[in-house]
Scaffold this motif. Structure first.
Motif, mmCIF file in Angstrom:
data_model
loop_
_atom_site.group_PDB
_atom_site.id
_atom_site.type_symbol
_atom_site.label_atom_id
_atom_site.label_comp_id
_atom_site.label_asym_id
_atom_site.label_seq_id
_atom_site.Cartn_x
_atom_site.Cartn_y
_atom_site.Cartn_z
ATOM 1 N N ARG A 1 0.841 -1.179 0.000
ATOM 2 C CA ARG A 1 0.000 0.000 0.000
ATOM 3 C C ARG A 1 0.879 1.232 0.000
ATOM 4 N NH1 ARG A 1 -4.197 1.979 4.791
ATOM 5 N NH2 ARG A 1 -4.505 4.074 3.984
ATOM 6 N N LYS A 2 0.612 2.138 -0.935
ATOM 7 C CA LYS A 2 1.318 3.409 -0.997
ATOM 8 C C LYS A 2 0.318 4.508 -0.686
ATOM 9 C CE LYS A 2 3.372 7.172 -3.022
ATOM 10 N NZ LYS A 2 2.779 8.511 -3.191
ATOM 11 N N ALA A 3 0.664 5.400 0.221
ATOM 12 C CA ALA A 3 -0.225 6.497 0.541
ATOM 13 C C ALA A 3 -0.441 7.359 -0.692
ATOM 14 C CB ALA A 3 0.384 7.341 1.667
ATOM 15 N N ARG A 4 -1.685 7.801 -0.886
ATOM 16 C CA ARG A 4 -2.024 8.544 -2.093
ATOM 17 C C ARG A 4 -1.782 10.027 -1.892
ATOM 18 N NH1 ARG A 4 -8.176 8.637 -4.126
ATOM 19 N NH2 ARG A 4 -8.303 9.986 -2.306
ATOM 20 N N ASP A 5 -0.818 10.582 -2.616
ATOM 21 C CA ASP A 5 -0.587 12.002 -2.622
ATOM 22 C C ASP A 5 -0.049 12.373 -3.992
ATOM 23 O OD1 ASP A 5 1.822 10.770 -2.409
ATOM 24 O OD2 ASP A 5 2.596 11.968 -0.749
ATOM 25 N N SER A 38 -6.367 -3.832 -2.999
ATOM 26 C CA SER A 38 -5.239 -4.732 -2.792
ATOM 27 C C SER A 38 -4.846 -5.353 -4.116
ATOM 28 C CB SER A 38 -5.602 -5.842 -1.800
ATOM 29 O OG SER A 38 -6.645 -6.642 -2.338
ATOM 30 N N ILE A 39 -3.703 -5.998 -4.116
ATOM 31 C CA ILE A 39 -3.251 -6.761 -5.265
ATOM 32 C C ILE A 39 -3.563 -8.227 -5.000
ATOM 33 C CG2 ILE A 39 -1.222 -7.454 -6.613
ATOM 34 C CD1 ILE A 39 0.014 -4.761 -5.861
ATOM 35 N N THR A 40 -4.174 -8.902 -5.951
ATOM 36 C CA THR A 40 -4.598 -10.274 -5.707
ATOM 37 C C THR A 40 -3.405 -11.175 -5.441
ATOM 38 O OG1 THR A 40 -4.479 -10.891 -8.033
ATOM 39 C CG2 THR A 40 -6.546 -9.946 -7.258
ATOM 40 N N ARG A 41 -3.633 -12.261 -4.728
ATOM 41 C CA ARG A 41 -2.544 -13.164 -4.359
ATOM 42 C C ARG A 41 -1.875 -13.757 -5.593
ATOM 43 N NH1 ARG A 41 -4.650 -16.536 0.978
ATOM 44 N NH2 ARG A 41 -5.245 -14.716 2.207
ATOM 45 N N LYS A 42 -2.634 -13.932 -6.659
ATOM 46 C CA LYS A 42 -2.050 -14.499 -7.874
ATOM 47 C C LYS A 42 -0.985 -13.576 -8.457
ATOM 48 C CE LYS A 42 -6.072 -17.252 -9.257
ATOM 49 N NZ LYS A 42 -7.086 -17.471 -10.306
ATOM 50 N N GLN A 43 -1.097 -12.287 -8.156
ATOM 51 C CA GLN A 43 -0.129 -11.329 -8.677
ATOM 52 C C GLN A 43 1.136 -11.263 -7.819
ATOM 53 O OE1 GLN A 43 -3.251 -8.215 -8.724
ATOM 54 N NE2 GLN A 43 -2.410 -7.670 -10.712
ATOM 55 N N THR A 51 1.758 -13.417 5.282
ATOM 56 C CA THR A 51 2.466 -12.256 4.758
ATOM 57 C C THR A 51 1.820 -10.972 5.264
ATOM 58 O OG1 THR A 51 3.113 -13.414 2.738
ATOM 59 C CG2 THR A 51 3.180 -11.011 2.685
ATOM 60 N N LYS A 52 2.618 -10.092 5.833
ATOM 61 C CA LYS A 52 2.112 -8.826 6.349
ATOM 62 C C LYS A 52 2.040 -7.802 5.218
ATOM 63 C CE LYS A 52 3.217 -5.152 9.671
ATOM 64 N NZ LYS A 52 3.272 -4.070 8.666
ATOM 65 N N PRO A 53 0.901 -7.142 5.057
ATOM 66 C CA PRO A 53 0.817 -6.090 4.041
ATOM 67 C C PRO A 53 1.886 -5.029 4.275
ATOM 68 C CG PRO A 53 -1.352 -6.616 4.886
ATOM 69 C CD PRO A 53 -0.372 -7.325 5.768
ATOM 70 N N LEU A 54 2.463 -4.530 3.219
ATOM 71 C CA LEU A 54 3.536 -3.548 3.308
ATOM 72 C C LEU A 54 2.985 -2.171 2.961
ATOM 73 C CD1 LEU A 54 7.140 -3.960 2.012
ATOM 74 C CD2 LEU A 54 5.816 -1.950 1.346
ATOM 75 N N SER A 55 3.306 -1.187 3.768
ATOM 76 C CA SER A 55 2.847 0.180 3.506
ATOM 77 C C SER A 55 4.038 1.119 3.463
ATOM 78 C CB SER A 55 1.868 0.633 4.593
ATOM 79 O OG SER A 55 2.505 0.682 5.855
ATOM 80 N N PHE A 56 3.934 2.119 2.601
ATOM 81 C CA PHE A 56 4.995 3.118 2.542
ATOM 82 C C PHE A 56 4.427 4.447 2.072
ATOM 83 C CE2 PHE A 56 4.844 1.335 -1.702
ATOM 84 C CZ PHE A 56 5.114 2.393 -2.551
ATOM 85 N N VAL A 57 5.134 5.499 2.382
ATOM 86 C CA VAL A 57 4.760 6.831 1.936
ATOM 87 C C VAL A 57 6.023 7.523 1.441
ATOM 88 C CG1 VAL A 57 5.064 7.841 4.235
ATOM 89 C CG2 VAL A 57 3.587 8.984 2.578
ATOM 90 N N ILE A 58 5.881 8.273 0.363
ATOM 91 C CA ILE A 58 6.998 9.053 -0.174
ATOM 92 C C ILE A 58 6.733 10.515 0.143
ATOM 93 C CG2 ILE A 58 8.341 9.667 -2.218
ATOM 94 C CD1 ILE A 58 7.273 7.112 -3.533
ATOM 95 N N VAL A 59 7.699 11.170 0.756
ATOM 96 C CA VAL A 59 7.531 12.565 1.135
ATOM 97 C C VAL A 59 8.585 13.420 0.431
ATOM 98 C CG1 VAL A 59 6.512 11.970 3.354
ATOM 99 C CG2 VAL A 59 8.988 12.309 3.191
ATOM 100 N N ARG A 153 10.118 -7.033 -1.545
ATOM 101 C CA ARG A 153 9.763 -7.449 -0.194
ATOM 102 C C ARG A 153 8.287 -7.819 -0.104
ATOM 103 N NH1 ARG A 153 13.009 -2.872 3.415
ATOM 104 N NH2 ARG A 153 15.113 -3.488 2.735
ATOM 105 N N ALA A 154 7.483 -7.203 -0.962
ATOM 106 C CA ALA A 154 6.053 -7.513 -0.987
ATOM 107 C C ALA A 154 5.750 -8.706 -1.886
ATOM 108 C CB ALA A 154 5.269 -6.295 -1.468
ATOM 109 N N GLY A 155 6.799 -9.297 -2.467
ATOM 110 C CA GLY A 155 6.599 -10.454 -3.325
ATOM 111 C C GLY A 155 6.351 -10.116 -4.770
#
Length: 220
Positions: A1-5, A38-43, A51-59, A153-155
């Protein structure tokens, strides 16, 4: 997940999503086009049930972010906010005033990250803060390399042939000297002091500046 900005590497992130077919080409997550939740598991190559969902933000440095918005969106006429006199041909000094005087404006190109992505440790959203796994600063460089590492890292392995060039790079140099020169020139054009411009942006983005440790470059 990427924060939307916006104006903080979003075009580069979108390009990676398009190239991986996670989003329809040239479609963005705003207005009437919501992001996929989300992105489907097949992807995902290495997805497991634990697997823990990965989140990040770019500032981005707020003084540079607002400069970029002005150059890319206001000067080109792609966005036309109107000042108190109903004029849309704003100078940079008028634009900084407009942004400061309209804190509830929802335009992603200049909305503070602390409000849009719930990163603020103070203010009205302090009790809603989201703890991101990773915070990337645009000015630190190597954004594409860092994004590729996060995707892995998110696969998600980026396929061969994916365009890994940064997007929306203009001729403006991303240096402290160039930023200082821009503010000095725009202050002279707007018949205001450079300190006034710097202070106006500082008030608008106070939470972003304090949360991520930003400051305006030293100058003579």
């Amino acid at each position: 997940r990427k924060a939307r900005d916006a104006k903080s590497g979003s075009s580069t992130v979108y390009n990676l999503l398009w190239e991986n077919n996670f989003l329809e080409k040239d479609k963005r997550c705003h207005n009437n086009n919501p992001c996929p939740t989300s992105i489907t598991r097949k992807q995902l190559k290495n997805w497991t049930s634990t697997t823990k969902p990965l989140s990040f933000v770019i500032v981005r440095n707020p003084w540079d972010r607002l400069r970029s918005t002005f150059v890319d969106k206001i000067l080109t006429g792609k966005i036309r906010p109107k000042d108190q006199h109903g004029r849309s041909n704003m100078s940079f000094s008028n634009f900084t005033k407009y942004v400061e005087q309209h804190p509830n404006n929802k335009n992603l190109h200049w909305k503070p990250v602390s409000l849009q992505c719930l990163t603020g440790k103070i203010g009205i959203n302090a009790n809603k803060i989201f703890e991101y796994d990773y915070v990337l600063k645009l000015e630190d460089g190597n954004l594409l390399q860092k994004l590729e590492e996060l995707f892995q890292r998110a696969g998600i392995d980026l396929p061969a042939g994916v365009d890994k060039q940064p997007k929306n790079q203009n001729s403006y140099g991303h240096t402290s000297t160039a930023l200082v020169d821009f503010y000095r020139e725009e202050a002279a054009k707007g018949n205001v002091t450079m300190e006034e411009l710097i202070a106006s942006v500082g008030r608008t983005y106070r939470d972003d500046i304090e949360t991520f440790g930003y400051s305006f470059p030293l100058y003579d």
